[in-house]
Design a protein around this motif. Structure first.
Motif, PDB file in Angstrom:
ATOM      1  N   ILE A  33     -18.870  33.898   7.207  1.00 23.69           N
ATOM      2  CA  ILE A  33     -17.677  33.259   7.762  1.00 23.69           C
ATOM      3  C   ILE A  33     -16.516  33.593   6.823  1.00 23.69           C
ATOM      4  N   SER A  34     -15.543  34.273   7.339  1.00 19.10           N
ATOM      5  CA  SER A  34     -14.388  34.665   6.529  1.00 19.10           C
ATOM      6  C   SER A  34     -13.134  34.027   7.112  1.00 19.10           C
ATOM      7  N   VAL A  35     -12.366  33.385   6.262  1.00 18.06           N
ATOM      8  CA  VAL A  35     -11.107  32.751   6.686  1.00 18.06           C
ATOM      9  C   VAL A  35      -9.976  33.348   5.855  1.00 18.06           C
ATOM     10  N   CYS A  36      -9.033  33.971   6.532  1.00 19.84           N
ATOM     11  CA  CYS A  36      -7.912  34.634   5.865  1.00 19.84           C
ATOM     12  C   CYS A  36      -6.605  34.092   6.439  1.00 19.84           C
ATOM     13  N   VAL A  37      -5.535  34.219   5.653  1.00 20.30           N
ATOM     14  CA  VAL A  37      -4.223  33.735   6.083  1.00 20.30           C
ATOM     15  C   VAL A  37      -3.198  34.843   5.871  1.00 20.30           C
ATOM     16  N   ARG A  38      -2.348  35.031   6.855  1.00 22.47           N
ATOM     17  CA  ARG A  38      -1.295  36.050   6.759  1.00 22.47           C
ATOM     18  C   ARG A  38       0.076  35.398   6.921  1.00 22.47           C
ATOM     19  N   LYS A  39       0.961  35.708   6.005  1.00 26.26           N
ATOM     20  CA  LYS A  39       2.350  35.221   6.045  1.00 26.26           C
ATOM     21  C   LYS A  39       3.245  36.348   6.552  1.00 26.26           C
ATOM     22  N   ARG A  40       4.022  36.064   7.562  1.00 24.56           N
ATOM     23  CA  ARG A  40       4.947  37.076   8.076  1.00 24.56           C
ATOM     24  C   ARG A  40       6.307  36.944   7.407  1.00 24.56           C
ATOM     25  N   PRO A  41       7.151  37.989   7.460  1.00 21.44           N
ATOM     26  CA  PRO A  41       8.515  37.859   6.912  1.00 21.44           C
ATOM     27  C   PRO A  41       9.408  37.073   7.864  1.00 21.44           C
ATOM     28  N   LEU A  42      10.583  36.690   7.380  1.00 20.35           N
ATOM     29  CA  LEU A  42      11.563  36.024   8.241  1.00 20.35           C
ATOM     30  C   LEU A  42      12.030  36.985   9.327  1.00 20.35           C
ATOM     31  N   ASN A  43      12.197  36.479  10.550  1.00 22.83           N
ATOM     32  CA  ASN A  43      12.738  37.323  11.612  1.00 22.83           C
ATOM     33  C   ASN A  43      14.267  37.241  11.626  1.00 22.83           C
ATOM     34  N   LYS A  44      14.886  38.008  12.492  1.00 23.06           N
ATOM     35  CA  LYS A  44      16.352  38.081  12.525  1.00 23.06           C
ATOM     36  C   LYS A  44      16.979  36.730  12.847  1.00 23.06           C
ATOM     37  N   LYS A  45      16.354  35.992  13.762  1.00 18.86           N
ATOM     38  CA  LYS A  45      16.903  34.684  14.136  1.00 18.86           C
ATOM     39  C   LYS A  45      16.901  33.735  12.947  1.00 18.86           C
ATOM     40  N   GLU A  46      15.812  33.736  12.175  1.00 20.62           N
ATOM     41  CA  GLU A  46      15.719  32.862  11.004  1.00 20.62           C
ATOM     42  C   GLU A  46      16.683  33.292   9.909  1.00 20.62           C
ATOM     43  N   ILE A  47      16.871  34.600   9.753  1.00 17.77           N
ATOM     44  CA  ILE A  47      17.818  35.096   8.741  1.00 17.77           C
ATOM     45  C   ILE A  47      19.234  34.679   9.097  1.00 17.77           C
ATOM     46  N   ASN A  48      19.589  34.790  10.381  1.00 23.70           N
ATOM     47  CA  ASN A  48      20.933  34.398  10.805  1.00 23.70           C
ATOM     48  C   ASN A  48      21.166  32.898  10.613  1.00 23.70           C
ATOM     49  N   LYS A  49      20.111  32.105  10.730  1.00 22.30           N
ATOM     50  CA  LYS A  49      20.225  30.663  10.513  1.00 22.30           C
ATOM     51  C   LYS A  49      20.134  30.284   9.037  1.00 22.30           C
ATOM     52  N   LYS A  50      19.964  31.293   8.169  1.00 27.41           N
ATOM     53  CA  LYS A  50      19.821  31.077   6.724  1.00 27.41           C
ATOM     54  C   LYS A  50      18.630  30.169   6.420  1.00 27.41           C
ATOM     55  N   ASP A  51      17.541  30.427   7.129  1.00 28.77           N
ATOM     56  CA  ASP A  51      16.309  29.669   6.884  1.00 28.77           C
ATOM     57  C   ASP A  51      15.767  30.002   5.494  1.00 28.77           C
ATOM     58  N   VAL A  52      15.066  29.058   4.898  1.00 26.43           N
ATOM     59  CA  VAL A  52      14.566  29.192   3.529  1.00 26.43           C
ATOM     60  C   VAL A  52      13.070  29.503   3.568  1.00 26.43           C
ATOM     61  N   VAL A  53      12.640  30.498   2.796  1.00 19.81           N
ATOM     62  CA  VAL A  53      11.219  30.831   2.687  1.00 19.81           C
ATOM     63  C   VAL A  53      10.551  29.788   1.786  1.00 19.81           C
ATOM     64  N   VAL A  54       9.567  29.065   2.339  1.00 20.05           N
ATOM     65  CA  VAL A  54       8.920  27.977   1.594  1.00 20.05           C
ATOM     66  C   VAL A  54       7.440  28.261   1.345  1.00 20.05           C
ATOM     67  N   VAL A  55       7.010  29.501   1.553  1.00 23.42           N
ATOM     68  CA  VAL A  55       5.605  29.876   1.348  1.00 23.42           C
ATOM     69  C   VAL A  55       5.531  30.980   0.301  1.00 23.42           C
ATOM     70  N   THR A  56       4.666  30.810  -0.678  1.00 24.69           N
ATOM     71  CA  THR A  56       4.467  31.790  -1.747  1.00 24.69           C
ATOM     72  C   THR A  56       2.999  32.203  -1.778  1.00 24.69           C
ATOM     73  N   VAL A  57       2.768  33.519  -1.929  1.00 23.74           N
ATOM     74  CA  VAL A  57       1.403  34.059  -2.049  1.00 23.74           C
ATOM     75  C   VAL A  57       1.269  34.639  -3.454  1.00 23.74           C
ATOM     76  N   PRO A  58       0.781  33.857  -4.419  1.00 19.63           N
ATOM     77  CA  PRO A  58       0.752  34.327  -5.805  1.00 19.63           C
ATOM     78  C   PRO A  58      -0.379  35.307  -6.111  1.00 19.63           C
ATOM     79  N   ASN A  59      -1.493  35.223  -5.364  1.00 22.16           N
ATOM     80  CA  ASN A  59      -2.617  36.111  -5.652  1.00 22.16           C
ATOM     81  C   ASN A  59      -3.375  36.403  -4.363  1.00 22.16           C
ATOM     82  N   LYS A  60      -4.517  37.070  -4.471  1.00 25.87           N
ATOM     83  CA  LYS A  60      -5.244  37.567  -3.302  1.00 25.87           C
ATOM     84  C   LYS A  60      -5.902  36.468  -2.482  1.00 25.87           C
ATOM     85  N   GLU A  61      -6.021  35.255  -3.005  1.00 17.77           N
ATOM     86  CA  GLU A  61      -6.689  34.198  -2.252  1.00 17.77           C
ATOM     87  C   GLU A  61      -5.945  32.870  -2.273  1.00 17.77           C
TER      88      GLU A  61
END
Length: 677
Positions: free
Chosen positions: A205-233
């Motif tokens: 059983i493998s559980v993985c998580v993927r974080k996407r970048p901000l899209n254009k709509k979020e950038i135009n709204k000046k949304d703040v990135v609140v997720v950090t991926v410091p290492n591989k897990e």
């Protein structure tokens, strides 16, 4: 110096706030605050105030204590006589009707007030400076000034901080303080992101998580990135919070999974660590399953279907195509002697019903055969010979898949899409292996069970129920001998064979949006994924399930599994929600019965019409048997009346179930517990 010659009853000169100077009598001394209380009589009233001793001494320098000095004459060599001390001016104050004795006297009402000897020029200057600088203020004024001083200091600090971050942080962003706090926290982290050089770990059983970048709509709204991926897990969510006094702060929540992908990772790398290790097991008579889970707009379709260029999607770079490519590569190389053929099917599960996406969205039945094997009756399976055939089927199915609008997105997946690559031996229908790729419905729709629209409620209830059942089935996969609650939802029912057997493997890819506007949905997704992988050697303890439903009725296999899921997830499923799901299940079963009976009667209609034609033709004869005609017509009408009466009874009961579902949904919205029946 202390109080020197100041004591109660001594007459002194004081200065008022308007600049007037007049006499007053000391009525009290305060050692702690180094001040005196004075009183005077003005216009027949006794008045008083508290004054610091420095202000008193500045106007009354003669009251400052001096040490006695001896001066020796140069000629006579005799000490000079000590100057006599100046006694304070005491005058009797006429009695005033007051609550306490007063030492005040009238101020310049009956004659001039006796003045002390005029001070020297130096003393005058010193008195003026001291009086201006040390004018006595009340404690209330001091508190106000202290608050103002602290406010000014705080504002100055904020301006200084803002100037400091001007070059690194966009201070025009209303959330720039959160950005600064997040960057300050990130500066303390040791970044070791996942690379292609990492060894692929073997997980059932493998559980993985993927974080996407901000899209254009979020950038135009000046949304703040609140997720950090410091290492591989590891993954950290910086949840913005506000204290009662509106002070901003962060609550950093840590999660750990098998693999964590940041926004720089492409689909090839995600596939390498998630679905690729599962491909070979289907050639070894195994069942492989890969789920894409998350909020709509978090990147599920991008990951499973391929990269987007505007509105055009490149299906060749999605996990569907990458998995198909490796399946055909192994088929024509390592396993070419096994004589296998590959078939593909594509269907969706919407509101508890199964529809074939490759056959005009034909509604399908899910049944169990005599061997307790789940069969999707009538599902179309097409033979595919290369990756292009697979991509053609996927594109066709996605075009007809059910979607709709939610509070989170304009275009939300309202159904679970299941694409399967099935390996069979040539000349037989026996399944050799199966790879199921599932794009789950947007998890934000699971909260729609209290909607005013019945269809939306049914969608939300089914999604909510299927996600909980899926989680427990995956968890049961890691526990030998554990009960598999696959009957709790249609999704887990059609995937039953993927959860049984020692050679079954599962991978879940949770997709999350990085912006602060999606923080709540992101945390819900991560908590769900965390619960899926929350396994010890023997898994969590499963509480025994009572064989009594909340409705005091015998439990069906479906409701039995539902009760078991509720027992394990007491915090997620309330009694009201369990009761609601049971009513929905019963209502769906009745709906199937009504539809089946209605179709049966519709099919009989043509037969009835032919029988009517025969009777009418018989009646056209000159010497037809009237008694026989009446008897046959009566039999036909009796059969029809019985069939229609049975159908009507079921329709009436079905309408009652619909009304009960409506009432239960209202109680859920109001937070009330529905009564047991």
């Amino acid at each position: 110096m202390e109080f020197a010659k100041l004591k109660t009853g001594v007459n002194v000169d004081i200065q008022r706030t308007d600049g007037r100077i007049h006499s007053a009598v000391i009525s009290g001394l305060d050692v702690d605050s180094q001040s005196v209380t004075v009183e005077w009589l003005e216009r027949g009233e006794t008045k008083g105030k508290e004054i610091e001793i420095e202000a008193i001494f500045s106007l009354n320098p003669e009251l400052i204590a001096t040490k006695p000095r001896e001066t020796v004459s140069a000629k006579t060599n005799r000490p000079t006589e000590q100057l006599p001390k100046e006694t304070p001016r005491n005058s009797r104050i006429p009695a005033v009707k007051s609550a306490r004795p007063s030492y005040a006297r009238p101020v310049s009402q009956n004659g001039p007030v006796e003045k002390p000897p005029p001070p020297s020029e130096a003393q005058k200057k010193q008195a003026q400076v001291s009086a201006a600088a040390a004018r006595r203020k009340s404690n209330c004024v001091k508190e106000v000034e202290q608050i103002k001083r602290k406010r000014d200091e705080r504002r100055a600090n904020q301006v200084a901080i803002r100037e400091h971050f001007d070059q690194e942080v966009d201070t025009t962003n209303p959330n720039w303080e959160f950005i600064a706090m997040i960057r300050e926290f990130q500066s303390t982290l040791d970044y070791r992101p996942l690379t292609n050089a990492e060894m692929i770990e073997d997980h059932r059983i493998s559980v993985c998580v993927r974080k996407r970048p901000l899209n254009k709509k979020e950038i135009n709204k000046k949304d703040v990135v609140v997720v950090t991926v410091p290492n591989k897990e590891g993954m950290i969510v910086h949840e913005p919070k506000l204290k009662v006094d509106l002070t901003k702060y962060l609550e950093n929540q840590n999660f750990r999974f098998d693999y964590a992908f940041d926004e720089t990772v492409d689909n090839e790398m995600v596939y390498r660590y998630t679905a690729k290790p599962l491909v070979e097991c289907i050639f070894e008579r195994g069942m492989a399953t890969c789920f894409a889970y998350g909020q709509t707009g978090s990147g599920k379709t991008h990951t499973m279907g391929g990269d987007f260029s505007g509105k055009t999607q490149d299906h060749s770079k999605g996990i569907y195509a990458l998995a198909a490519r490796d399946v055909f590569r192994l088929l024509h190389s390592k396993y070419r002697k096994q004589e296998l053929i590959i078939g593909a099917s594509f269907f969706e599960i919407y509101s508890g019903k199964v529809f074939d996406l490759l056959n005009k969205k034909l509604k399908l039945r899910v049944l169990e055969d005599g061997k307790q094997q789940v069969q999707v009756v009538g599902l179309k399976e097409e033979v595919v010979e290369n990756t292009d055939d697979v991509l053609r089927l996927i594109q066709h199915g996605n075009n007809v898949r059910t979607s709709g609008q939610t509070s989170a997105n304009q275009h939300s997946s309202r159904s679970h899409a299941v694409f399967q690559l099935i390996l069979r031996k040539k000349g037989t229908k026996k399944i050799h292996g199966k790879f199921s790729l599932i794009d789950l419905a947007g998890n934000e729709r699971g909260a729609d069970t209290s909607s005013s629209d019945r269809q939306t409620r049914m969608e939300g209830a089914e999604i909510n129920k299927s996600l909980l059942a899926l989680k427990e089935c995956i968890r049961a996969l890691g526990r030998k001998g554990a009960h598999l609650p696959f009957r709790a939802s249609k999704l887990t029912q059609v995937l039953r064979d993927s959860f049984i057997g020692d050679n079954s493997r599962t991978c879940m890819i949770a997709m999350i949006s990085p912006g602060m506007s999606c923080c709540e949905h992101t945390l819900n997704t991560l908590r769900y994924a965390d619960r899926v992988k929350e396994l010890g050697p023997a898994g969590p303890d499963v509480k025994p399930v009572d064989n009594i439903s909340p409705r005091n009725a015998p439990l069906s296999p479906q409701n039995s599994d539902l009760v078991m899921i509720r027992t394990i997830n007491e915090e997620e499923i309330s009694d009201e929600m369990l009761n609601f799901h049971e009513v929905v299940n019963h209502m769906q079963d009745m709906e199937e019965e009504v539809l089946d009976d209605h179709k049966a009667i519709a099919d009989k209609m043509s037969k009835w019409i032919n029988e009517d034609k025969k009777l009418l033709k018989m009646a056209e004869e000159v010497d037809y048997d009237v008694e026989g005609y009446a008897r046959q017509l009566d039999d036909l009408l009796a059969k029809r009346i019985d069939a229609l009466a049975n159908l009507r009874d079921k329709v009436v009961n079905f309408r009652l179930e619909l009304q009960e579902e409506e009432n239960l949904s209202r109680n859920i919205k109001k937070g009330k517990r529905p009564p047991n029946k």
